[in-house]
Design an enzyme around this catalytic site. Structure first.
Site, PDB file in Angstrom:
ATOM      1  N   CYS A 162       4.643  53.386   3.992  1.00 59.40           N
ATOM      2  CA  CYS A 162       5.254  54.258   2.989  1.00 59.40           C
ATOM      3  C   CYS A 162       5.464  53.560   1.647  1.00 59.40           C
ATOM      4  O   CYS A 162       6.592  53.182   1.302  1.00 59.40           O
ATOM      5  CB  CYS A 162       6.576  54.859   3.478  1.00 59.40           C
ATOM      6  SG  CYS A 162       7.062  56.218   2.401  1.00 59.40           S
ATOM      7  N   CYS A 341       2.869  61.518   0.739  1.00 63.27           N
ATOM      8  CA  CYS A 341       4.153  60.885   0.528  1.00 63.27           C
ATOM      9  C   CYS A 341       5.062  61.870  -0.204  1.00 63.27           C
ATOM     10  O   CYS A 341       4.833  62.162  -1.378  1.00 63.27           O
ATOM     11  CB  CYS A 341       3.921  59.626  -0.326  1.00 63.27           C
ATOM     12  SG  CYS A 341       5.345  58.567  -0.365  1.00 63.27           S
TER      13      CYS A 341
HETATM   14  P1  FAD Z   1       5.369  53.119  14.626  1.00 67.21           P
HETATM   15  O1  FAD Z   1       5.745  54.556  14.571  1.00 67.21           O
HETATM   16  O2  FAD Z   1       6.243  52.139  13.946  1.00 67.21           O
HETATM   17  O3  FAD Z   1       5.200  52.737  16.155  1.00 67.21           O
HETATM   18  C1  FAD Z   1       4.717  51.492  16.600  1.00 67.21           C
HETATM   19  C2  FAD Z   1       5.152  51.331  18.044  1.00 67.21           C
HETATM   20  O4  FAD Z   1       4.476  50.200  18.618  1.00 67.21           O
HETATM   21  C3  FAD Z   1       6.643  51.069  18.185  1.00 67.21           C
HETATM   22  O5  FAD Z   1       7.207  52.008  19.074  1.00 67.21           O
HETATM   23  C4  FAD Z   1       6.720  49.659  18.724  1.00 67.21           C
HETATM   24  O6  FAD Z   1       7.812  49.450  19.598  1.00 67.21           O
HETATM   25  C5  FAD Z   1       5.397  49.535  19.449  1.00 67.21           C
HETATM   26  N1  FAD Z   1       4.934  48.145  19.628  1.00 67.21           N
HETATM   27  C6  FAD Z   1       5.015  47.124  18.754  1.00 67.21           C
HETATM   28  N2  FAD Z   1       4.519  46.002  19.296  1.00 67.21           N
HETATM   29  C7  FAD Z   1       4.097  46.335  20.540  1.00 67.21           C
HETATM   30  C8  FAD Z   1       3.505  45.594  21.601  1.00 67.21           C
HETATM   31  N3  FAD Z   1       3.264  44.298  21.494  1.00 67.21           N
HETATM   32  N4  FAD Z   1       3.208  46.252  22.746  1.00 67.21           N
HETATM   33  C9  FAD Z   1       3.456  47.588  22.888  1.00 67.21           C
HETATM   34  N5  FAD Z   1       4.043  48.330  21.915  1.00 67.21           N
HETATM   35  C10 FAD Z   1       4.348  47.697  20.759  1.00 67.21           C
HETATM   36  N6  FAD Z   1       5.583  58.290   6.598  1.00 67.21           N
HETATM   37  C11 FAD Z   1       5.340  59.543   6.123  1.00 67.21           C
HETATM   38  O7  FAD Z   1       4.349  60.140   6.505  1.00 67.21           O
HETATM   39  N7  FAD Z   1       6.159  60.131   5.211  1.00 67.21           N
HETATM   40  C12 FAD Z   1       7.286  59.534   4.771  1.00 67.21           C
HETATM   41  O8  FAD Z   1       8.021  60.110   3.975  1.00 67.21           O
HETATM   42  C13 FAD Z   1       7.590  58.222   5.252  1.00 67.21           C
HETATM   43  N8  FAD Z   1       8.693  57.578   4.839  1.00 67.21           N
HETATM   44  C14 FAD Z   1       9.018  56.367   5.383  1.00 67.21           C
HETATM   45  C15 FAD Z   1      10.196  55.757   4.973  1.00 67.21           C
HETATM   46  C16 FAD Z   1      10.567  54.543   5.522  1.00 67.21           C
HETATM   47  C17 FAD Z   1      11.846  53.895   5.048  1.00 67.21           C
HETATM   48  C18 FAD Z   1       9.761  53.933   6.509  1.00 67.21           C
HETATM   49  C19 FAD Z   1      10.198  52.634   7.132  1.00 67.21           C
HETATM   50  C20 FAD Z   1       8.584  54.528   6.919  1.00 67.21           C
HETATM   51  C21 FAD Z   1       8.177  55.743   6.345  1.00 67.21           C
HETATM   52  N9  FAD Z   1       6.986  56.368   6.709  1.00 67.21           N
HETATM   53  C22 FAD Z   1       6.691  57.619   6.189  1.00 67.21           C
HETATM   54  C23 FAD Z   1       5.958  55.649   7.489  1.00 67.21           C
HETATM   55  C24 FAD Z   1       5.826  56.083   8.949  1.00 67.21           C
HETATM   56  O9  FAD Z   1       7.072  56.017   9.602  1.00 67.21           O
HETATM   57  C25 FAD Z   1       4.824  55.148   9.640  1.00 67.21           C
HETATM   58  O10 FAD Z   1       3.645  55.102   8.872  1.00 67.21           O
HETATM   59  C26 FAD Z   1       4.488  55.632  11.057  1.00 67.21           C
HETATM   60  O11 FAD Z   1       5.639  55.545  11.866  1.00 67.21           O
HETATM   61  C27 FAD Z   1       3.336  54.819  11.643  1.00 67.21           C
HETATM   62  O12 FAD Z   1       3.159  55.107  12.997  1.00 67.21           O
HETATM   63  P2  FAD Z   1       2.712  53.940  14.024  1.00 67.21           P
HETATM   64  O13 FAD Z   1       2.641  54.588  15.344  1.00 67.21           O
HETATM   65  O14 FAD Z   1       1.544  53.240  13.480  1.00 67.21           O
HETATM   66  O15 FAD Z   1       3.918  52.914  13.993  1.00 67.21           O
END
Ligand code: FAD
Length: 398
Positions: A162, A341
């Site tokens: 983000c 965003c």
């Molecule tokens: P995550 O949702 O973070 O999930 C990753 C998962 O992998 C976690 O559950 C973790 O425990 C797990 N994991 C890590 N290591 C391991 C391992 N070794 N083995 C097994 N599991 C593991 N996005 C938007 O679209 N709009 C917005 O307005 C927005 N605002 C945001 C504001 C903030 C302050 C933040 C922090 C983020 C924002 N985002 C926004 C971004 C969005 O939250 C992320 O891009 C999204 O969560 C990515 O998904 P992901 O599954 O890749 O990661």
């Protein structure tokens, strides 16, 4: 050594992992295992509104068990090693999971310690950040009780989740200062390594007006390199080389970010990239050297802006293409780099920036000019998108 085999293994049960599992549960293979150590699942986009005092932190979290698709085997453990030649994942608990296809969705690592003094500043309560569930409420406490002075909002260099989050925190704080009549007694500084307020000109223009409205002091080409909590100083490297030091009364920081350590040191990482993103093709999301591996979300090396909105568009591509690999077909689905965003520009106002690999706007909402500040987009951010996330995206319906 016994190996438990699955047709599909997913590493990570955040936005990306659960969405892919849910789509698979609806589409086809029965035999899907998902490795996720945490028993809590976060909707991180709400943390902006938590840090702005709009919703409590509890609104952003649910039990992981509640979002896990029923037909998915949840391995409550942490992946520590991936061997793409043997097609095997090893967990911290010593399990060996074999796969036909692997989906890497392990999210992003927040490297707080990469900036000297940042962790200490946070531990001592002097620094806030909307990047952590436990810290976003603190940001609101600080902003709400701010009586004037210098409030510094520091962005970060390199790919991070983000990219607009630092702006949102800045605008909400400035609007709260305005509401309480302390904006005139405050210097609100937005210091970021970015070279402009937004990379897509159509959205940069309205945001420049927002910056002007709150008289925000923007310092582009500024990278936070040190925090000195005792002196309340934030040190920035500037684009021209020398450092500059700002004394703050409030500091909000975005931490440096990278792929999780086990990916950085593993065989799936982009060669010669110290941040360790998984080396996938930006369109098929298939690994460039290991065709039985896909990655999406924040840990992937696809060059899109890292958001949950991007994950929503990537998940169906990964599912289509992995089903193709499982049935010996060529992966044909293509991701266009869509990301979005919702930039909160004040209480009740949002500019919705949607764009793709072309670097141009990519509108998905018809008729409305979302590049203008709009209350309707605020309502979408506050109510619509959380509903879409919990009830549709995580269930594989959008
Ligand atoms: P995550 O949702 O973070 O999930 C990753 C998962 O992998 C976690 O559950 C973790 O425990 C797990 N994991 C890590 N290591 C391991 C391992 N070794 N083995 C097994 N599991 C593991 N996005 C938007 O679209 N709009 C917005 O307005 C927005 N605002 C945001 C504001 C903030 C302050 C933040 C922090 C983020 C924002 N985002 C926004 C971004 C969005 O939250 C992320 O891009 C999204 O969560 C990515 O998904 P992901 O599954 O890749 O990661």
């Amino acid at each position: 050594m016994s190996v438990e085999h699955h047709r599909v293994v997913i590493v990570g049960g955040g936005a990306a992992g659960v969405t892919v599992a849910a789509r698979l549960a609806r589409a086809a293979p029965d035999d899907v295992a998902l490795i996720e150590p945490s028993d809590r699942h976060y909707y991180q986009p709400l943390w902006t509104l938590v840090g702005g005092g709009v919703v409590p932190a509890t609104a952003s979290v649910r039990a992981e068990a509640r979002v896990m698709p029923r037909r998915t085997r949840w391995v409550r453990d942490r992946a520590v090693e991936i061997d793409p030649d043997r097609r095997e994942v090893t967990t911290a608990g010593g399990l060996h999971l074999g796969y036909d296809v692997l989906v890497v969705a392990a999210g992003i690592q927040l490297d707080w310690d990469a900036i000297p003094g940042l962790t200490e500043g946070i531990d001592r309560g002097a620094v806030t950040s909307n990047y952590r569930f436990d810290l976003a409420p603190r940001n609101w406490q600080r902003v709400h009780s701010f009586g004037g002075g210098t409030a510094v909002f520091a962005g970060v260099a390199g790919p991070h989740k983000c990219g607009g989050a630092i702006q949102k925190a800045t605008y909400l704080a400035a609007d709260e200062f305005r509401r309480r009549g302390v904006l005139n007694a405050s210097d609100v500084v937005l210091a970021t390594p970015a070279e402009s307020i937004f990379g897509v000109p159509e959205f940069a223009e309205p945001l420049a007006k927002v910056v002007e409205r709150y008289s925000i002091d923007t310092r582009f080409g500024h990278e936070l390199v040190e925090v000195r909590p005792s002196e309340r100083e934030a040190v920035f490297k500037t684009r021209d080389g020398p450092t500059t030091t700002l004394t703050y009364d409030l500091l909000h920081a975005v931490p440096p970010q990278s792929a999780p350590d086990f990916l950085q040191s593993g065989p799936l990482a982009v060669p010669d990239d110290p941040r360790g993103w998984v080396d996938v093709d930006g369109e098929t999301l298939q690994h460039r050297r290991h065709p039985h591996v896909f990655a999406l979300g924040d840990c992937s090396g696809a060059p899109n802006a890292k958001t949950g909105a991007a994950v929503r568009k990537q998940a169906p591509i990964v599912v289509d293409n992995l089903l193709a690999v499982l049935t010996d077909r060529e992966p044909e689905a293509r991701y266009d780099g869509y990301s979005s965003c919702p930039i909160v520009t004040g209480y009740g106002k949002v500019v919705l920036a949607e764009f793709d690999y072309s670097g141009r706007p990519h509108k998905t909402i018809p008729l409305i000019d979302t590049a203008r500040e709009r209350r309707s987009m605020w309502l979408l951010k506050r109510y619509g998108l959380p509903f879409l996330y919990w009830h549709l995206m995580l269930r594989g319906r959008v």
